[in-house]
Write a protein that holds these residues in place. Sequence first.
Motif, mmCIF file in Angstrom:
data_model
loop_
_atom_site.group_PDB
_atom_site.id
_atom_site.type_symbol
_atom_site.label_atom_id
_atom_site.label_comp_id
_atom_site.label_asym_id
_atom_site.label_seq_id
_atom_site.Cartn_x
_atom_site.Cartn_y
_atom_site.Cartn_z
ATOM 1 N N GLU A 1 0.822 -1.215 0.000
ATOM 2 C CA GLU A 1 0.000 0.000 0.000
ATOM 3 C C GLU A 1 0.856 1.265 0.000
ATOM 4 O O GLU A 1 0.392 2.341 -0.405
ATOM 5 C CB GLU A 1 -0.921 -0.001 1.224
ATOM 6 N N GLN A 2 2.110 1.150 0.430
ATOM 7 C CA GLN A 2 2.996 2.307 0.522
ATOM 8 C C GLN A 2 3.985 2.407 -0.632
ATOM 9 O O GLN A 2 4.763 3.361 -0.704
ATOM 10 C CB GLN A 2 3.782 2.249 1.852
ATOM 11 N N VAL A 3 3.981 1.445 -1.523
ATOM 12 C CA VAL A 3 4.957 1.400 -2.612
ATOM 13 C C VAL A 3 4.760 2.567 -3.564
ATOM 14 O O VAL A 3 3.646 2.864 -3.996
ATOM 15 C CB VAL A 3 4.840 0.058 -3.371
ATOM 16 N N THR A 4 5.874 3.231 -3.921
ATOM 17 C CA THR A 4 5.829 4.334 -4.888
ATOM 18 C C THR A 4 6.764 4.105 -6.069
ATOM 19 O O THR A 4 6.841 4.943 -6.966
ATOM 20 C CB THR A 4 6.211 5.671 -4.216
ATOM 21 N N GLY A 5 7.499 3.002 -6.079
ATOM 22 C CA GLY A 5 8.491 2.758 -7.117
ATOM 23 C C GLY A 5 7.934 2.067 -8.345
ATOM 24 O O GLY A 5 6.931 1.353 -8.271
ATOM 25 N N GLU A 6 8.625 2.242 -9.465
ATOM 26 C CA GLU A 6 8.271 1.554 -10.701
ATOM 27 C C GLU A 6 8.449 0.045 -10.550
ATOM 28 O O GLU A 6 7.741 -0.739 -11.181
ATOM 29 C CB GLU A 6 9.155 2.068 -11.835
ATOM 30 N N TYR A 7 9.398 -0.326 -9.694
ATOM 31 C CA TYR A 7 9.690 -1.733 -9.443
ATOM 32 C C TYR A 7 9.460 -2.054 -7.964
ATOM 33 O O TYR A 7 9.579 -1.192 -7.099
ATOM 34 C CB TYR A 7 11.148 -2.065 -9.773
ATOM 35 N N THR A 8 9.174 -3.335 -7.703
ATOM 36 C CA THR A 8 9.017 -3.799 -6.326
ATOM 37 C C THR A 8 9.802 -5.088 -6.129
ATOM 38 O O THR A 8 9.834 -5.950 -7.009
ATOM 39 C CB THR A 8 7.533 -4.057 -5.981
ATOM 40 N N MET A 9 10.430 -5.205 -4.967
ATOM 41 C CA MET A 9 11.068 -6.448 -4.535
ATOM 42 C C MET A 9 10.552 -6.805 -3.151
ATOM 43 O O MET A 9 10.245 -5.922 -2.345
ATOM 44 C CB MET A 9 12.594 -6.309 -4.457
ATOM 45 N N PHE A 10 10.456 -8.105 -2.886
ATOM 46 C CA PHE A 10 10.163 -8.595 -1.540
ATOM 47 C C PHE A 10 11.415 -9.277 -1.000
ATOM 48 O O PHE A 10 12.007 -10.128 -1.687
ATOM 49 C CB PHE A 10 9.005 -9.596 -1.558
ATOM 50 N N VAL A 11 11.800 -8.903 0.211
ATOM 51 C CA VAL A 11 12.932 -9.549 0.870
ATOM 52 C C VAL A 11 12.452 -10.005 2.241
ATOM 53 O O VAL A 11 11.950 -9.185 3.028
ATOM 54 C CB VAL A 11 14.135 -8.590 1.014
ATOM 55 N N ASP A 12 12.573 -11.284 2.528
ATOM 56 C CA ASP A 12 12.214 -11.769 3.864
ATOM 57 C C ASP A 12 13.295 -11.350 4.849
ATOM 58 O O ASP A 12 14.490 -11.298 4.517
ATOM 59 C CB ASP A 12 12.054 -13.295 3.850
ATOM 60 N N SER A 13 12.899 -11.079 6.083
ATOM 61 C CA SER A 13 13.770 -10.369 7.012
ATOM 62 C C SER A 13 14.911 -11.202 7.593
ATOM 63 O O SER A 13 15.760 -10.658 8.309
ATOM 64 C CB SER A 13 12.930 -9.783 8.154
ATOM 65 N N ASP A 14 14.955 -12.498 7.315
ATOM 66 C CA ASP A 14 16.117 -13.278 7.705
ATOM 67 C C ASP A 14 17.010 -13.582 6.500
ATOM 68 O O ASP A 14 18.017 -14.279 6.629
ATOM 69 C CB ASP A 14 15.713 -14.572 8.419
ATOM 70 N N ASP A 15 16.661 -13.054 5.337
ATOM 71 C CA ASP A 15 17.453 -13.232 4.117
ATOM 72 C C ASP A 15 18.268 -11.970 3.848
ATOM 73 O O ASP A 15 18.133 -10.964 4.539
ATOM 74 C CB ASP A 15 16.531 -13.520 2.923
ATOM 75 N N TRP A 16 19.090 -12.024 2.810
ATOM 76 C CA TRP A 16 19.851 -10.832 2.447
ATOM 77 C C TRP A 16 20.246 -10.880 0.971
ATOM 78 O O TRP A 16 20.073 -11.899 0.302
ATOM 79 C CB TRP A 16 21.060 -10.651 3.356
ATOM 80 N N LEU A 17 20.750 -9.734 0.472
ATOM 81 C CA LEU A 17 21.047 -9.563 -0.943
ATOM 82 C C LEU A 17 22.540 -9.380 -1.183
ATOM 83 O O LEU A 17 23.262 -8.855 -0.328
ATOM 84 C CB LEU A 17 20.335 -8.315 -1.490
ATOM 85 N N GLU A 18 22.978 -9.772 -2.373
ATOM 86 C CA GLU A 18 24.292 -9.350 -2.844
ATOM 87 C C GLU A 18 24.267 -7.832 -2.991
ATOM 88 O O GLU A 18 23.224 -7.221 -3.262
ATOM 89 C CB GLU A 18 24.605 -9.984 -4.200
ATOM 90 N N ARG A 19 25.418 -7.207 -2.851
ATOM 91 C CA ARG A 19 25.461 -5.741 -2.812
ATOM 92 C C ARG A 19 24.973 -5.108 -4.119
ATOM 93 O O ARG A 19 24.414 -4.010 -4.105
ATOM 94 C CB ARG A 19 26.890 -5.278 -2.506
ATOM 95 N N ASP A 20 25.160 -5.789 -5.241
ATOM 96 C CA ASP A 20 24.746 -5.219 -6.530
ATOM 97 C C ASP A 20 23.478 -5.865 -7.069
ATOM 98 O O ASP A 20 23.164 -5.723 -8.255
ATOM 99 C CB ASP A 20 25.872 -5.348 -7.559
ATOM 100 N N ALA A 21 22.731 -6.560 -6.223
ATOM 101 C CA ALA A 21 21.576 -7.326 -6.686
ATOM 102 C C ALA A 21 20.560 -6.451 -7.420
ATOM 103 O O ALA A 21 20.119 -6.767 -8.538
ATOM 104 C CB ALA A 21 20.897 -8.026 -5.499
ATOM 105 N N ILE A 22 20.166 -5.347 -6.814
ATOM 106 C CA ILE A 22 19.122 -4.508 -7.414
ATOM 107 C C ILE A 22 19.624 -3.868 -8.701
ATOM 108 O O ILE A 22 18.902 -3.823 -9.709
ATOM 109 C CB ILE A 22 18.643 -3.442 -6.411
ATOM 110 N N GLU A 23 20.858 -3.405 -8.708
ATOM 111 C CA GLU A 23 21.414 -2.787 -9.917
ATOM 112 C C GLU A 23 21.433 -3.776 -11.078
ATOM 113 O O GLU A 23 21.027 -3.451 -12.202
ATOM 114 C CB GLU A 23 22.829 -2.286 -9.642
ATOM 115 N N VAL A 24 21.882 -4.989 -10.822
ATOM 116 C CA VAL A 24 21.947 -6.008 -11.872
ATOM 117 C C VAL A 24 20.553 -6.313 -12.409
ATOM 118 O O VAL A 24 20.327 -6.395 -13.628
ATOM 119 C CB VAL A 24 22.608 -7.295 -11.331
ATOM 120 N N MET A 25 19.585 -6.450 -11.528
ATOM 121 C CA MET A 25 18.238 -6.824 -11.953
ATOM 122 C C MET A 25 17.544 -5.685 -12.704
ATOM 123 O O MET A 25 16.858 -5.917 -13.712
ATOM 124 C CB MET A 25 17.423 -7.282 -10.743
#
Length: 346
Positions: A81-105
């Motif tokens: 309901e609060q999303v304002t971006g052209e893109y959306t990602m879901f990340v579960d709170s015990d997981d994590w991302l590579e530092r360049d994950a969003i840029e690559v995608m």
Amino acid sequence: MLQEGKVSVVVPIYKVEKYIHRCIDSIVNQTYENIEIILVDDGSPDNCGDIADHYQEKDSRINVIHKENGGLSDARNHGMEQVTGEYTMFVDSDDWLERDAIEVMVNHSLKFKADIVQSTFYYAHRDKLLIDNRFHEKGDAPLRLDNHSLMHELVKNDKVKNFAWGKLYKTKLIKDIPFKKGVLFEDVFWAHQVMHKVKNFLLLHHPLYYYYHRDDSIVSAYTPRNLDIIEGLKVRHVFLEMYYEELKDESYKAILKACLIHYNLLIRNRNKDKSGIHRKGIQSYIQTNYGMLKAAVKNDRQLRKQLYLFSLHPYFNITFLGIRKVLRSMKLLSQPPALKQVDFTI
């Protein structure tokens, strides 16, 4: 109005005090900076809410929502309901991302005009990392899928996963498709509705997401609530019969596999099904749909044998699986393909 190029990252939070810093830090420190981070404190009874507030004070890109506990689906829905971006990602709170994950995608989404980009991922354990490389090797060219190829892969759940996480979505695709509340495996109820709208799906053969397997997660201790996955597959089956009839047999196979697995889990956890009502429910479904299930597995020797043995008596199938396990331990039968372990210190 969604902001072009902006990525909204929705993180539901509940009882993850030990892991939350690793998760949020991996998002805050992304090389792609045009992001908003929506942290949804789902009534967490520990210090997660305070930790989230502290991050919000330090980074203007972070928006914290505090709400009464309603489960993962409800938390994601509030975040959307609060999303304002052209893109959306879901990340579960015990997981994590590579530092360049969003840029690559994001770059791949633009290059290939993809509605959704999915990366491969690591199965992260406390002392090791595993990766599923049965269908690709790191560095392989991205795989583009049209709608029908995508739905086929989704039902098979090998290359394209039902998980909501690990993907970059065009927000307009998912904005009006809420997650079903009050169920486990909510992604199974949700994913096919989203993929039905996709024209161009891109699969990256590059692990960018760390899926953490912890002993105290909601799916590690078996309960009859885990049977929600079977219900989700049945709901999806009705949808597929309506829009993708050619996938009916593949869908029946997925339901049958889940039924056989969960029947055996219920046997191992008899104290959770003392009256046997859940086992009887699985038996009844298989008996009622035996003809269609048999037709669906006619070219799958393993499932065909298990279905036949189960139809004679469920314990025949359990005995067969036990014998097969012993033979594999004696190296008289080959082992199924295993996940590849990756050298890494968590």
